[in-house]
Design an enzyme around this catalytic site. Structure first.
Site, mmCIF file in Angstrom:
data_model
loop_
_atom_site.group_PDB
_atom_site.id
_atom_site.type_symbol
_atom_site.label_atom_id
_atom_site.label_comp_id
_atom_site.label_asym_id
_atom_site.label_seq_id
_atom_site.Cartn_x
_atom_site.Cartn_y
_atom_site.Cartn_z
ATOM 1 N N ALA A 1 0.865 -1.227 0.066
ATOM 2 C CA ALA A 1 -0.150 0.012 0.019
ATOM 3 C C ALA A 1 0.857 1.348 -0.067
ATOM 4 O O ALA A 1 1.956 1.202 0.444
ATOM 5 C CB ALA A 1 -1.070 0.128 1.372
ATOM 6 N N GLU B 1 -0.294 -9.525 -0.695
ATOM 7 C CA GLU B 1 -1.758 -9.660 -0.659
ATOM 8 C C GLU B 1 -2.518 -9.914 -2.203
ATOM 9 O O GLU B 1 -3.259 -10.564 -2.313
ATOM 10 C CB GLU B 1 -2.513 -8.764 0.114
ATOM 11 C CG GLU B 1 -2.166 -8.817 1.612
ATOM 12 C CD GLU B 1 -2.381 -7.809 2.484
ATOM 13 O OE1 GLU B 1 -2.176 -6.584 2.099
ATOM 14 O OE2 GLU B 1 -3.274 -8.219 3.305
HETATM 15 C C1 3H9 Z 1 0.528 -2.300 3.219
HETATM 16 O O1 3H9 Z 1 0.730 -2.810 2.368
HETATM 17 C C2 3H9 Z 1 -0.714 -2.382 4.287
HETATM 18 C C3 3H9 Z 1 -1.656 -3.497 3.481
HETATM 19 O O2 3H9 Z 1 -1.537 -4.726 3.912
HETATM 20 C C4 3H9 Z 1 -2.903 -2.947 3.996
HETATM 21 C C5 3H9 Z 1 -3.738 -1.945 3.455
HETATM 22 C C6 3H9 Z 1 -5.192 -1.854 3.873
HETATM 23 N N1 3H9 Z 1 4.522 3.694 0.422
HETATM 24 O O3 3H9 Z 1 13.020 2.156 0.334
HETATM 25 P P1 3H9 Z 1 13.737 2.789 -0.582
HETATM 26 C C7 3H9 Z 1 9.182 5.242 -0.965
HETATM 27 S S1 3H9 Z 1 1.711 -1.346 4.132
HETATM 28 C C8 3H9 Z 1 4.871 4.773 0.111
HETATM 29 O O4 3H9 Z 1 14.684 3.839 -0.687
HETATM 30 P P2 3H9 Z 1 14.780 0.545 -1.861
HETATM 31 C C9 3H9 Z 1 10.441 5.484 -0.179
HETATM 32 O O5 3H9 Z 1 9.758 6.328 0.895
HETATM 33 C C10 3H9 Z 1 3.240 -1.349 3.022
HETATM 34 N N2 3H9 Z 1 6.368 5.081 0.017
HETATM 35 O O6 3H9 Z 1 13.956 1.998 -2.017
HETATM 36 C C11 3H9 Z 1 11.308 6.242 -1.063
HETATM 37 O O7 3H9 Z 1 11.081 7.793 -1.277
HETATM 38 P P3 3H9 Z 1 12.013 8.751 -1.343
HETATM 39 C C12 3H9 Z 1 3.992 -2.651 3.181
HETATM 40 C C13 3H9 Z 1 7.089 4.089 0.008
HETATM 41 O O8 3H9 Z 1 14.827 0.144 -3.216
HETATM 42 C C14 3H9 Z 1 11.012 5.388 -2.412
HETATM 43 O O9 3H9 Z 1 9.784 4.697 -2.143
HETATM 44 N N3 3H9 Z 1 5.205 -2.359 2.307
HETATM 45 C C15 3H9 Z 1 6.745 2.815 0.070
HETATM 46 O O10 3H9 Z 1 15.994 0.660 -1.103
HETATM 47 C C16 3H9 Z 1 12.235 4.443 -2.356
HETATM 48 O O11 3H9 Z 1 12.090 3.451 -1.456
HETATM 49 C C17 3H9 Z 1 6.326 -1.894 2.793
HETATM 50 O O12 3H9 Z 1 6.384 -2.003 4.123
HETATM 51 C C18 3H9 Z 1 5.343 2.876 0.442
HETATM 52 N N4 3H9 Z 1 4.740 1.391 0.779
HETATM 53 O O13 3H9 Z 1 13.743 -0.293 -1.311
HETATM 54 C C19 3H9 Z 1 7.448 -1.867 1.979
HETATM 55 N N5 3H9 Z 1 7.749 2.059 0.028
HETATM 56 O O14 3H9 Z 1 12.871 8.413 -2.726
HETATM 57 C C20 3H9 Z 1 8.088 -0.951 2.069
HETATM 58 C C21 3H9 Z 1 8.672 2.857 -0.437
HETATM 59 O O15 3H9 Z 1 11.155 9.826 -1.272
HETATM 60 N N6 3H9 Z 1 9.087 -0.329 1.129
HETATM 61 N N7 3H9 Z 1 8.294 3.873 -0.472
HETATM 62 O O16 3H9 Z 1 12.953 8.790 -0.204
HETATM 63 C C22 3H9 Z 1 10.382 -1.204 1.174
HETATM 64 O O17 3H9 Z 1 10.729 -2.103 2.113
HETATM 65 C C23 3H9 Z 1 11.534 -0.755 0.282
HETATM 66 O O18 3H9 Z 1 11.188 0.670 -0.171
HETATM 67 C C24 3H9 Z 1 11.717 -1.631 -0.923
HETATM 68 C C25 3H9 Z 1 12.651 -0.800 -2.002
HETATM 69 C C26 3H9 Z 1 12.103 -2.845 -0.428
HETATM 70 C C27 3H9 Z 1 10.425 -1.951 -1.701
#
Ligand code: 3H9
Length: 673
Positions: free
Chosen positions: A61, A103
């Protein structure tokens, strides 16, 4: 268009493109819904493939949408729509299918993934749980034990393991994912009934749940989300999907409006913001760093070297004596062997890392290093001497770094003719494990040197924070008032046990006295057993140096289990008498006010002086370097929750000088952010 629709014969392909990580924001959800509707409406279409452009499948999300007015379809509605489709939906996965992304995948009828893809539900790390049916579908696909591992711990697993666990149906060639997904869709297009995950049977397994809870009790201490997540998985095994998903929704809503999730989401973004350096353009050219030098093969030097060896970078490590060099090299090898014994490295990986290490007694061997990190003991004269020699030996443009934890970087830099190339790299012990790196910016540190250091930190998987030059930088500077006050509390009537318990109850891994015993009560001691000016001197004089001596603020048994020490109680009583300190009943609340509020106060000073770029950087330092509980978001986030006015009142009650910035926040109702 955020979701591109393509036709491949009778298969429809929806390709989402929402850089950088393909979050499932409103536009993506709408695009996917449209694709499902088109699939249903068009009789010539037999199946739908959902895939992503760019580097990854959906990362979840969009966290930035939380708290804003909801836009339909909500993610839980979307996953139900996908599963309810009368024609098969196939998820084609590369990169990371995380959270809502996972999901979407498990709501699809089939999943195909490239072998190096990862799947996971990291919501728990944001203080949440998979809220789009994940807690109900995952156990139905993978069984209760695996589902608990995934949803309650939040660590992703590789596609190969996911296939063995029944989450992935098929592995694809990395270069041909889409073609293979389309072929897969063709193969399964006419199979009925459709395999709908939510319809799969699941039986309760209380033993697996109890074993999981037992094994992770320590890890989950203080957190709300893991327990809620476990409850959802249990519910999945006890009820039909509709009731289970309703329960999941209720739990999700409770968490998302709670303080813990706000704190953990704050840290998620804080960690990413910390990498940005105010006043330096992203376009600044970085210095190439291929070869590393480390001066000092002690605990810190060895740990620092391991970071680079593990990242595949050659390291030359310098000592002054052969026995110290041998000991240091053996410790590095021992640490790697221990990691291999736990199955976290292969023998070949250990050999490869060790092959990159060059131990030497000759500082001239550092001549061709791009970065040299000094990691000897904290003595200004010694450090200046080393930097003078590095200045003479190292090639022009090499970055010269010191691992000092509190000495004045500018004075060290002044020992060289190239202060612009000098920077602080303050690693935390054990340096190969702890995530935090304070990157200290000296008065003359060049922009490209600082930017290079920050980029390098990412490469060795550290979370880096820029700190200005001051005594103790960010972390240790804030630690100081806490330690001082903890000692005063002993004199006034508290016990080490009580002070530590308050900190542990707050969520810290240990309290000030447990920390002193672990680090060494003798650290920074003047080494004169006849000069006893405080409780710590008295302990040090009796060689109560902490865990390593089996005695410190606590007594330790052979397993290093602490117990309150009658001898320490005597020493404290003696000092109370000697100093004539009046006694009172020290309450737990007073301990919070006198040890944690002063940290916030110091944090406010650090901010006002510009020694930290932003309040959230201070939170990152404490969460990643000192074990501040993530569910409390760091000291400055916690200050916002506690309220600046309450903190100011508490500080004044106990006679502290209040930092002007903190007072200003209290008076204006402002927040640290
Ligand atoms: C969810 O899914 C809830 C659901 O179950 C239910 C809903 C009802 N949202 O980390 P990076 C941004 S909760 C918004 O540096 P990498 C991040 O801030 C979600 N923004 O890249 C950054 O912005 P900026 C569950 C996000 O290659 C840019 O993207 N998912 C999100 O080192 C690049 O990110 C997670 O918890 C997000 N979800 O790593 C996954 N994710 O450039 C969270 C990233 O402006 N994300 N951004 O600073 C991660 O673990 C890592 O971003 C990922 C890539 C491994 C994907």
């Amino acid at each position: 268009m955020t979701v591109q629709i393509e036709r491949h014969g009778d298969i429809l392909v929806a390709i989402a493109d929402n850089p950088p990580v393909n979050t499932l924001n409103a536009a993506v959800r709408l695009g996917l819904k449209a694709a499902i509707e088109q699939t249903a409406a068009d009789d010539t279409i037999r199946a739908l493939v959902i895939a992503c452009a760019g580097k990854t499948f959906f990362a979840g999300a969009d966290i930035t949408e939380f708290g804003k007015p909801p836009v339909e379809p909500l993610l839980p509605q979307l996953t139900d729509l996908i599963e309810a489709s009368d024609k098969p939906v196939i998820a084609a996965i590369h990169g990371t299918a995380l959270g809502g992304g996972c999901e979407v995948a498990i709501a699809s009828h089939y999943r195909i993934a490239v072998a190096d893809a990862k799947l996971g539900t990291p919501e728990v790390k944001l203080g949440l749980l998979p809220g789009a049916g994940g807690t109900q579908r995952l156990p139905r696909l993978a069984g209760i034990a695996t589902a608990l591992e995934l949803v309650a711990k939040g660590d992703p697993i590789g596609a190969v393991r996911a296939k063995a666990a029944g989450i992935i149906d098929r592995l694809a060639d990395g270069n041909r994912l889409l073609d293979e997904a389309i072929a897969f869709a063709g193969e399964v297009a006419d199979i009925r009934p459709l395999p709908r995950t939510s319809e799969r049977p699941l039986s309760p397994d209380p033993d697996a749940v109890a074993a999981f809870e037992r094994a992770n009790a320590r890890r989950f201490r203080g957190y709300e989300a893991p327990a809620a997540t476990i409850a959802c998985v249990v519910k999945a095994s006890e009820t039909a999907y509709p009731e289970g998903v309703q329960f999941e929704r209720e739990q999700f809503m409770k968490l998302i409006f709670g303080v813990q999730s706000a704190a953990q989401r704050h840290l998620f973004f804080a960690e990413r913001k910390a990498g940005r350096i105010d006043g330096i353009a992203d376009s600044v050219a970085l210095r190439p760093i291929a070869k590393i030098g480390v001066v000092g093969a002690g605990t810190m030097g060895g740990g620092i070297a391991m970071n680079f060896l593990s990242a595949g970078m050659p390291v030359t490590i310098v000592e002054t004596r052969q026995d110290a060099l041998d000991r240091g090299t053996a410790t590095i090898r021992g640490n790697y062997d221990a990691t291999a014994a736990k199955g976290r490295m292969t023998g070949d990986q250990v050999a490869a890392a060790m092959a990159l290490l060059t131990p030497t007694l000759d500082i001239v061997a550092l001549a061709d290093c791009d970065l040299v990190i000094e990691a000897v003991y904290e003595d200004m004269a010694v450090k200046q001497d080393i930097f003078r020699r590095l200045d003479a030996v190292c090639k022009p443009g090499a970055i010269l770094a010191t691992n000092t934890s509190y000495l004045d970087l500018d004075v060290i830099a002044a020992a060289t003719a190239r202060p612009q190339d000098v920077v602080g790299l303050h690693f935390f012990s054990p340096a190969n494990v702890m995530k935090l790196l304070e990157v200290v910016r000296g008065a003359k540190t060049a922009d490209d040197v600082l930017a290079t250091a920050m980029a390098l930190a990412k490469k060795i998987r550290k979370v880096a924070v820029v700190a200005g030059v001051c005594d103790g930088f960010i972390g240790n500077r804030m630690l100081m008032p806490r330690q001082i006050e903890a000692m005063k509390l002993l004199l006034e009537g508290a016990t080490p046990d009580q002070v530590d318990r308050v900190h542990v109850d707050f969520g810290m891994p240990m309290g000030p006295f447990q920390m002193a015993d672990l680090a060494g009560v003798d650290i920074g001691w003047h080494r004169d057993p006849t000069r006893i000016e405080n409780i710590r001197d008295a302990l040090a004089a009796e060689e109560r140096w902490g865990q390593k001596k089996g005695a410190g603020f606590y007594d330790y048994d052979a397993n290093r289990t602490p117990s309150p020490s009658p001898r320490v109680a005597e020493i404290i009583a003696d000092f109370r008498e000697r100093t004539g300190t009046p006694q009172h009943d020290v309450t737990d609340q007073e301990i919070v006010e006198r040890t944690l509020y002063p940290m916030v106060n110091e944090g406010a000073r650090i901010l006002a002086e510009g020694k930290a770029q932003r309040a959230s950087d201070i939170d990152v330092v404490w969460a990643y370097g000192y074990g501040w509980p993530p569910y409390r978001g760091g000291p400055m986030f916690w200050a916002n929750i506690e309220g600046a006015a309450k903190i100011v009142a508490g500080l004044e009650k106990h006679g502290f000088a209040v930092a002007p910035l903190l007072r200003e926040k209290a008076e204006t109702g402002g927040r640290f952010n």
